[in-house]
Design a protein around this motif. Structure first.
Motif, PDB file in Angstrom:
ATOM      1  N   VAL A 102       0.897  -1.076   0.073  1.00  0.00           N
ATOM      2  CA  VAL A 102      -0.270  -0.014   0.003  1.00  0.00           C
ATOM      3  C   VAL A 102       0.872   1.190  -0.038  1.00  0.00           C
ATOM      4  O   VAL A 102       1.601   1.418   0.923  1.00  0.00           O
ATOM      5  N   ALA A 103       0.749   1.696  -1.120  1.00  0.00           N
ATOM      6  CA  ALA A 103       1.554   3.201  -1.110  1.00  0.00           C
ATOM      7  C   ALA A 103       0.811   4.165  -0.557  1.00  0.00           C
ATOM      8  O   ALA A 103      -0.307   4.393  -0.290  1.00  0.00           O
ATOM      9  N   THR A 104       1.496   5.514  -0.509  1.00  0.00           N
ATOM     10  CA  THR A 104       0.995   6.694  -0.064  1.00  0.00           C
ATOM     11  C   THR A 104       0.590   7.563  -1.007  1.00  0.00           C
ATOM     12  O   THR A 104      -0.433   8.331  -1.113  1.00  0.00           O
ATOM     13  N   THR A 105       1.127   7.318  -2.427  1.00  0.00           N
ATOM     14  CA  THR A 105       0.493   8.140  -3.654  1.00  0.00           C
ATOM     15  C   THR A 105       0.683   7.370  -4.672  1.00  0.00           C
ATOM     16  O   THR A 105       1.254   6.379  -4.715  1.00  0.00           O
ATOM     17  N   ASP A 106       0.010   7.850  -5.924  1.00  0.00           N
ATOM     18  CA  ASP A 106       0.071   7.188  -6.978  1.00  0.00           C
ATOM     19  C   ASP A 106       1.637   7.174  -7.526  1.00  0.00           C
ATOM     20  O   ASP A 106       2.105   6.223  -8.247  1.00  0.00           O
ATOM     21  N   GLU A 107       2.092   8.221  -7.349  1.00  0.00           N
ATOM     22  CA  GLU A 107       3.464   8.515  -7.803  1.00  0.00           C
ATOM     23  C   GLU A 107       4.612   7.870  -6.956  1.00  0.00           C
ATOM     24  O   GLU A 107       5.299   7.146  -7.738  1.00  0.00           O
ATOM     25  N   GLU A 108       4.233   7.393  -5.917  1.00  0.00           N
ATOM     26  CA  GLU A 108       5.285   6.629  -5.076  1.00  0.00           C
ATOM     27  C   GLU A 108       5.090   4.979  -5.546  1.00  0.00           C
ATOM     28  O   GLU A 108       5.933   4.271  -5.918  1.00  0.00           O
ATOM     29  N   MET A 109       3.819   4.624  -5.903  1.00  0.00           N
ATOM     30  CA  MET A 109       3.483   3.248  -6.443  1.00  0.00           C
ATOM     31  C   MET A 109       3.979   3.215  -7.828  1.00  0.00           C
ATOM     32  O   MET A 109       4.660   2.125  -8.206  1.00  0.00           O
ATOM     33  N   GLU A 110       4.286   4.092  -8.735  1.00  0.00           N
ATOM     34  CA  GLU A 110       5.031   4.168  -9.848  1.00  0.00           C
ATOM     35  C   GLU A 110       6.134   3.594  -9.652  1.00  0.00           C
ATOM     36  O   GLU A 110       6.863   2.914 -10.346  1.00  0.00           O
ATOM     37  N   VAL A 111       7.106   4.579  -8.683  1.00  0.00           N
ATOM     38  CA  VAL A 111       8.419   4.285  -8.486  1.00  0.00           C
ATOM     39  C   VAL A 111       8.655   2.861  -8.259  1.00  0.00           C
ATOM     40  O   VAL A 111       9.450   2.091  -8.605  1.00  0.00           O
ATOM     41  N   ILE A 112       7.740   2.277  -7.283  1.00  0.00           N
ATOM     42  CA  ILE A 112       7.768   0.855  -6.915  1.00  0.00           C
ATOM     43  C   ILE A 112       7.744  -0.157  -7.910  1.00  0.00           C
ATOM     44  O   ILE A 112       8.386  -1.152  -8.031  1.00  0.00           O
TER      45      ILE A 112
END
Length: 262
Positions: A139-149
């Motif tokens: 579970v990421a904090t933002t869509d942008e963070e999930m993109e990096v992951i």
């Protein structure tokens, strides 16, 4: 009631495709009538969702959808059919195979999963989660963070193609790449004696992409609220992009594909 011998399949994602909490109504009753009409013409109605089976049944009740689907594909993989007295059961050997594949997947790729977990915990604000039944997710904090992951996960996918994941916004669940909404839909079709040419599939989010492909469904659609990536994908494969949101968009899609069916 399901068609005794279905001649085609209607596969819908649930959240954002059949229902949309910010729409009024959340689920348009006319869509229910259209689905029922097509069931009378031989369709099997399938909900194909990332929700668990209990969550799906709860959602149907919550939004006042009192028609029972013919099949539910839950957790983006498991195929269920209704039994006596509304008890839902596994349909065919697929679910058992999927669970074995997941167990093997976790064992075979422990090094990659550990590396991904270390990256998530040390380089992001996201959470790496382990479920009660061995599910693994993020579970990421933002869509942008999930993109990096996801970019980091993809470096492992390129080395080990059976590493798969289903993403819905800031949520991600790992899975063997051979078991997805798309492959589950094709397995259901096979069990019913059908193939992709007999399948309609609709979804709005990234975890729907696997079933929005001609190898699994030759008739594909996304509602007006579908993500830009999903709309681009559907368009590139000759599918239908509705103008309205969720259930009203699905009314457009069914009219597009089945308007002349009587």
């Amino acid at each position: 009631m399901p068609a005794r011998n279905p001649t085609f399949i209607l596969s819908f994602d649930f959240d954002g495709t059949l229902v949309h909490p910010e729409s009024d109504p959340v689920f348009h009753p006319m869509l229910g009538q259209m689905i029922q009409h097509l069931r009378n013409q031989g369709a099997a109605w399938v909900i194909n969702t990332g929700r668990s089976l209990p969550q799906t049944l709860q959602g149907l009740s919550q939004y006042g959808i009192f028609m029972e689907p013919d099949y539910i594909i839950a957790m983006e993989c498991d195929i269920h059919k209704p039994g006596l007295f509304s008890k839902w059961t596994d349909f065919g050997p697929w679910n058992k195979q999927a669970r074995k594949a997941h167990t093997r997947f976790v064992k075979d790729h422990q090094a990659s999963l550990n590396s991904i977990r270390e990256m998530v915990e040390n380089q992001t604000q996201a959470q790496f989660l382990t479920g009660e039944y061995g599910e693994l997710g993020i579970v990421a904090t933002t869509d942008e963070e999930m993109e990096v992951i996801c970019s980091f996960i993809d470096t492992h996918v390129r080395q080990f193609p059976d590493i798969g994941y289903n993403r819905n916004g800031i949520y991600l669940r790992f899975a063997h790449s051979g078991y997805s909404k798309g492959t589950a839909l094709s397995e259901l079709a096979r069990l019913l004696g059908l193939n992709a040419s007999h399948c309609f599939a609709a979804g709005d989010n990234l975890n729907d992409l696997s079933m929005l492909h001609p190898r699994h469904a030759c008739m594909i659609a996304t509602p007006g609220n579908g993500l830009p990536e999903v709309k681009a994908h559907v368009q590139s494969h000759g599918g239908f992009i509705a103008t309205r949101y969720a259930s009203e968009g699905m009314m457009e899609a069914l009219t597009h594909y089945f308007g002349g069916k009587s």
